[in-house]
Design a protein around this motif. Sequence first.
Motif, PDB file in Angstrom:
ATOM      1  N   ASP A 128      -0.145  10.600  -4.306  1.00 20.48           N
ATOM      2  CA  ASP A 128      -1.254  10.691  -3.353  1.00 20.48           C
ATOM      3  C   ASP A 128      -2.539  11.208  -3.988  1.00 20.48           C
ATOM      4  OD1 ASP A 128       0.036   9.623  -1.150  1.00 20.48           O
ATOM      5  OD2 ASP A 128       0.908  11.553  -0.579  1.00 20.48           O
ATOM      6  N   ALA A 129      -2.538  11.362  -5.299  1.00 18.97           N
ATOM      7  CA  ALA A 129      -3.757  11.804  -5.995  1.00 18.97           C
ATOM      8  C   ALA A 129      -4.465  10.590  -6.596  1.00 18.97           C
ATOM      9  CB  ALA A 129      -3.395  12.792  -7.097  1.00 18.97           C
ATOM     10  N   PHE A 130      -5.793  10.598  -6.545  1.00 25.75           N
ATOM     11  CA  PHE A 130      -6.548   9.564  -7.251  1.00 25.75           C
ATOM     12  C   PHE A 130      -6.767  10.049  -8.678  1.00 25.75           C
ATOM     13  CE2 PHE A 130     -10.444   7.566  -8.772  1.00 25.75           C
ATOM     14  CZ  PHE A 130     -10.100   6.240  -8.596  1.00 25.75           C
ATOM     15  N   ASP A 131      -6.006   9.481  -9.607  1.00 27.07           N
ATOM     16  CA  ASP A 131      -6.087   9.885 -11.015  1.00 27.07           C
ATOM     17  C   ASP A 131      -6.711   8.723 -11.794  1.00 27.07           C
ATOM     18  OD1 ASP A 131      -5.772  10.604 -13.624  1.00 27.07           O
ATOM     19  OD2 ASP A 131      -3.578  10.771 -13.556  1.00 27.07           O
ATOM     20  N   VAL A 132      -8.010   8.833 -12.014  1.00 22.45           N
ATOM     21  CA  VAL A 132      -8.768   7.699 -12.581  1.00 22.45           C
ATOM     22  C   VAL A 132      -8.255   7.307 -13.977  1.00 22.45           C
ATOM     23  CG1 VAL A 132     -10.587   9.082 -13.671  1.00 22.45           C
ATOM     24  CG2 VAL A 132     -11.144   6.814 -12.780  1.00 22.45           C
ATOM     25  N   SER A 133      -7.564   8.244 -14.633  1.00 21.02           N
ATOM     26  CA  SER A 133      -7.084   7.961 -15.993  1.00 21.02           C
ATOM     27  C   SER A 133      -5.585   7.609 -16.017  1.00 21.02           C
ATOM     28  CB  SER A 133      -7.340   9.176 -16.891  1.00 21.02           C
ATOM     29  OG  SER A 133      -6.605  10.288 -16.426  1.00 21.02           O
ATOM     30  N   ARG A 134      -4.990   7.350 -14.847  1.00 21.06           N
ATOM     31  CA  ARG A 134      -3.546   7.070 -14.786  1.00 21.06           C
ATOM     32  C   ARG A 134      -3.178   5.890 -15.709  1.00 21.06           C
ATOM     33  NH1 ARG A 134      -0.148   8.634 -10.909  1.00 21.06           N
ATOM     34  NH2 ARG A 134      -1.865   9.042  -9.467  1.00 21.06           N
ATOM     35  N   ASP A 135      -2.280   6.147 -16.614  1.00 20.97           N
ATOM     36  CA  ASP A 135      -1.868   5.110 -17.570  1.00 20.97           C
ATOM     37  C   ASP A 135      -0.554   5.565 -18.224  1.00 20.97           C
ATOM     38  OD1 ASP A 135      -1.780   2.904 -19.190  1.00 20.97           O
ATOM     39  OD2 ASP A 135      -3.245   3.680 -20.635  1.00 20.97           O
ATOM     40  N   PRO A 136       0.554   4.864 -18.028  1.00 19.32           N
ATOM     41  CA  PRO A 136       0.695   3.566 -17.362  1.00 19.32           C
ATOM     42  C   PRO A 136       0.562   3.691 -15.843  1.00 19.32           C
ATOM     43  CG  PRO A 136       2.839   4.414 -17.992  1.00 19.32           C
ATOM     44  CD  PRO A 136       1.833   5.369 -18.549  1.00 19.32           C
ATOM     45  N   ASN A 137       0.333   2.558 -15.212  1.00 21.31           N
ATOM     46  CA  ASN A 137       0.116   2.535 -13.762  1.00 21.31           C
ATOM     47  C   ASN A 137       0.907   1.360 -13.163  1.00 21.31           C
ATOM     48  OD1 ASN A 137      -0.858   2.547 -11.164  1.00 21.31           O
ATOM     49  ND2 ASN A 137      -2.973   2.953 -11.780  1.00 21.31           N
ATOM     50  N   PRO A 138       2.204   1.589 -12.886  1.00 19.59           N
ATOM     51  CA  PRO A 138       3.054   0.466 -12.445  1.00 19.59           C
ATOM     52  C   PRO A 138       2.901   0.148 -10.952  1.00 19.59           C
ATOM     53  CG  PRO A 138       4.366   2.458 -12.603  1.00 19.59           C
ATOM     54  CD  PRO A 138       2.952   2.848 -13.015  1.00 19.59           C
ATOM     55  N   HIS A 139       1.657  -0.039 -10.489  1.00 19.32           N
ATOM     56  CA  HIS A 139       1.433  -0.346  -9.072  1.00 19.32           C
ATOM     57  C   HIS A 139       1.822  -1.793  -8.753  1.00 19.32           C
ATOM     58  CE1 HIS A 139      -2.052  -2.987  -9.657  1.00 19.32           C
ATOM     59  NE2 HIS A 139      -2.451  -2.150 -10.614  1.00 19.32           N
ATOM     60  N   VAL A 140       1.919  -2.087  -7.464  1.00 18.66           N
ATOM     61  CA  VAL A 140       2.261  -3.453  -7.043  1.00 18.66           C
ATOM     62  C   VAL A 140       1.111  -4.057  -6.234  1.00 18.66           C
ATOM     63  CG1 VAL A 140       4.761  -3.195  -7.163  1.00 18.66           C
ATOM     64  CG2 VAL A 140       3.576  -2.536  -5.062  1.00 18.66           C
ATOM     65  N   GLY A 141      -0.103  -3.640  -6.553  1.00 20.63           N
ATOM     66  CA  GLY A 141      -1.288  -4.125  -5.839  1.00 20.63           C
ATOM     67  C   GLY A 141      -1.514  -5.622  -5.989  1.00 20.63           C
ATOM     68  N   PHE A 142      -0.960  -6.221  -7.030  1.00 15.97           N
ATOM     69  CA  PHE A 142      -1.041  -7.674  -7.208  1.00 15.97           C
ATOM     70  C   PHE A 142       0.311  -8.326  -6.902  1.00 15.97           C
ATOM     71  CE2 PHE A 142      -4.637  -6.593 -10.149  1.00 15.97           C
ATOM     72  CZ  PHE A 142      -5.625  -7.353  -9.532  1.00 15.97           C
TER      73      PHE A 142
ATOM     74  N   GLY B 232       0.827  -1.203   0.000  1.00 21.77           N
ATOM     75  CA  GLY B 232       0.000   0.000   0.000  1.00 21.77           C
ATOM     76  C   GLY B 232       0.858   1.247   0.000  1.00 21.77           C
ATOM     77  N   SER B 233       1.985   1.179   0.704  1.00 21.41           N
ATOM     78  CA  SER B 233       2.915   2.306   0.747  1.00 21.41           C
ATOM     79  C   SER B 233       3.678   2.424  -0.570  1.00 21.41           C
ATOM     80  CB  SER B 233       3.887   2.113   1.914  1.00 21.41           C
ATOM     81  OG  SER B 233       4.871   3.094   1.922  1.00 21.41           O
ATOM     82  N   ALA B 234       4.138   1.301  -1.099  1.00 21.16           N
ATOM     83  CA  ALA B 234       4.862   1.327  -2.382  1.00 21.16           C
ATOM     84  C   ALA B 234       3.990   1.910  -3.484  1.00 21.16           C
ATOM     85  CB  ALA B 234       5.319  -0.084  -2.755  1.00 21.16           C
ATOM     86  N   ASN B 235       2.696   1.675  -3.383  1.00 18.37           N
ATOM     87  CA  ASN B 235       1.769   2.210  -4.397  1.00 18.37           C
ATOM     88  C   ASN B 235       1.616   3.725  -4.314  1.00 18.37           C
ATOM     89  OD1 ASN B 235       1.249  -0.193  -5.614  1.00 18.37           O
ATOM     90  ND2 ASN B 235      -0.688  -0.586  -4.552  1.00 18.37           N
ATOM     91  N   ARG B 236       2.144   4.308  -3.233  1.00 14.27           N
ATOM     92  CA  ARG B 236       2.103   5.777  -3.089  1.00 14.27           C
ATOM     93  C   ARG B 236       3.525   6.350  -3.152  1.00 14.27           C
ATOM     94  NH1 ARG B 236      -2.497   7.983  -0.694  1.00 14.27           N
ATOM     95  NH2 ARG B 236      -4.216   6.511  -0.800  1.00 14.27           N
ATOM     96  N   ASP B 237       4.427   5.648  -3.822  1.00 15.07           N
ATOM     97  CA  ASP B 237       5.830   6.069  -3.890  1.00 15.07           C
ATOM     98  C   ASP B 237       5.979   7.243  -4.870  1.00 15.07           C
ATOM     99  OD1 ASP B 237       8.546   6.364  -4.088  1.00 15.07           O
ATOM    100  OD2 ASP B 237       8.964   4.227  -4.425  1.00 15.07           O
ATOM    101  N   ALA B 238       6.335   8.404  -4.320  1.00 16.24           N
ATOM    102  CA  ALA B 238       6.466   9.598  -5.168  1.00 16.24           C
ATOM    103  C   ALA B 238       7.592   9.441  -6.190  1.00 16.24           C
ATOM    104  CB  ALA B 238       6.709  10.824  -4.290  1.00 16.24           C
ATOM    105  N   ALA B 239       8.587   8.597  -5.894  1.00 11.46           N
ATOM    106  CA  ALA B 239       9.682   8.388  -6.846  1.00 11.46           C
ATOM    107  C   ALA B 239       9.175   7.664  -8.098  1.00 11.46           C
ATOM    108  CB  ALA B 239      10.803   7.578  -6.187  1.00 11.46           C
ATOM    109  N   VAL B 240       8.070   6.955  -7.973  1.00 11.37           N
ATOM    110  CA  VAL B 240       7.488   6.227  -9.121  1.00 11.37           C
ATOM    111  C   VAL B 240       6.335   7.020  -9.743  1.00 11.37           C
ATOM    112  CG1 VAL B 240       6.274   4.112  -9.829  1.00 11.37           C
ATOM    113  CG2 VAL B 240       8.120   3.997  -8.125  1.00 11.37           C
ATOM    114  N   PHE B 241       5.470   7.566  -8.879  1.00 11.87           N
ATOM    115  CA  PHE B 241       4.231   8.170  -9.386  1.00 11.87           C
ATOM    116  C   PHE B 241       4.263   9.707  -9.384  1.00 11.87           C
ATOM    117  CE2 PHE B 241       3.146   3.958  -7.747  1.00 11.87           C
ATOM    118  CZ  PHE B 241       2.540   3.412  -8.865  1.00 11.87           C
ATOM    119  N   GLY B 242       5.345  10.275  -8.871  1.00 13.63           N
ATOM    120  CA  GLY B 242       5.464  11.727  -8.842  1.00 13.63           C
ATOM    121  C   GLY B 242       4.788  12.333  -7.619  1.00 13.63           C
ATOM    122  N   ASP B 243       4.970  13.637  -7.437  1.00 16.25           N
ATOM    123  CA  ASP B 243       4.376  14.289  -6.268  1.00 16.25           C
ATOM    124  C   ASP B 243       3.468  15.457  -6.647  1.00 16.25           C
ATOM    125  OD1 ASP B 243       6.254  16.062  -7.110  1.00 16.25           O
ATOM    126  OD2 ASP B 243       7.479  15.992  -5.282  1.00 16.25           O
TER     127      ASP B 243
END
Length: 141
Positions: free
Chosen positions: A71-85, A53-64
């Motif tokens: 920390d923003a919910f961006d419904v159109s985020r693409d690509p989305n390299p999350h680790v939720g799975f 859950g913390s890695a999915n909010r990593d500013a080094a990956v997703f920006g700030d």
Amino acid sequence: MALTAGEVPVATALEELIRFDAPLQLFERTATSDVEVAGALVRSGEVVACLMGSANRDAAVFGDDPRTGADAFDVSRDPNPHVGFGLGRHFCLGAPLARVELEITVRRLLERFPGVTPAAAPPRRPTWVLRGLESLDVHLA
Ligand code: HEM
């Protein structure tokens, strides 16, 4: 951009939901030998908690950026390299099934009830490893 207006593919929105509010917040690993992880020594037998859950909010990956960053919910985020799975060897075996089930469910819901909105702030289950809602009341009109 809105999912309900059909401006964002359901599949894209689902990835952001899993990133932003990871259903599985953490898992543990037990070291089978001494190993160094990011400069820290983990001794054989020690248990490490990986906070996805913390890695999915990593500013080094997703920006700030407050509008599009970690920390923003961006419904159109693409690509989305999350680790939720998860990631690597133990990547979720059920991810393709979960994605198909979720996509069909949400698409059918929106087709049938395009005006669906939350009726109230939903209560959360009192858990923090497997995160989720206790219930979700909606207006269908
Ligand atoms: C949104 C739904 C789901 C999420 C967020 C999710 C998340 C995860 C995560 C993060 C892991 C990695 C755990 C670890 O590395 O220790 C995992 C593993 C696993 N998941 Fe899922 N999962 C979901 C749905 C499913 C479904 C529907 C199934 C089966 C039908 C499933 C079966 C598995 C199995 C068997 C593993 C273990 C894989 C392994 O250790 O090699 N998952 N899941």
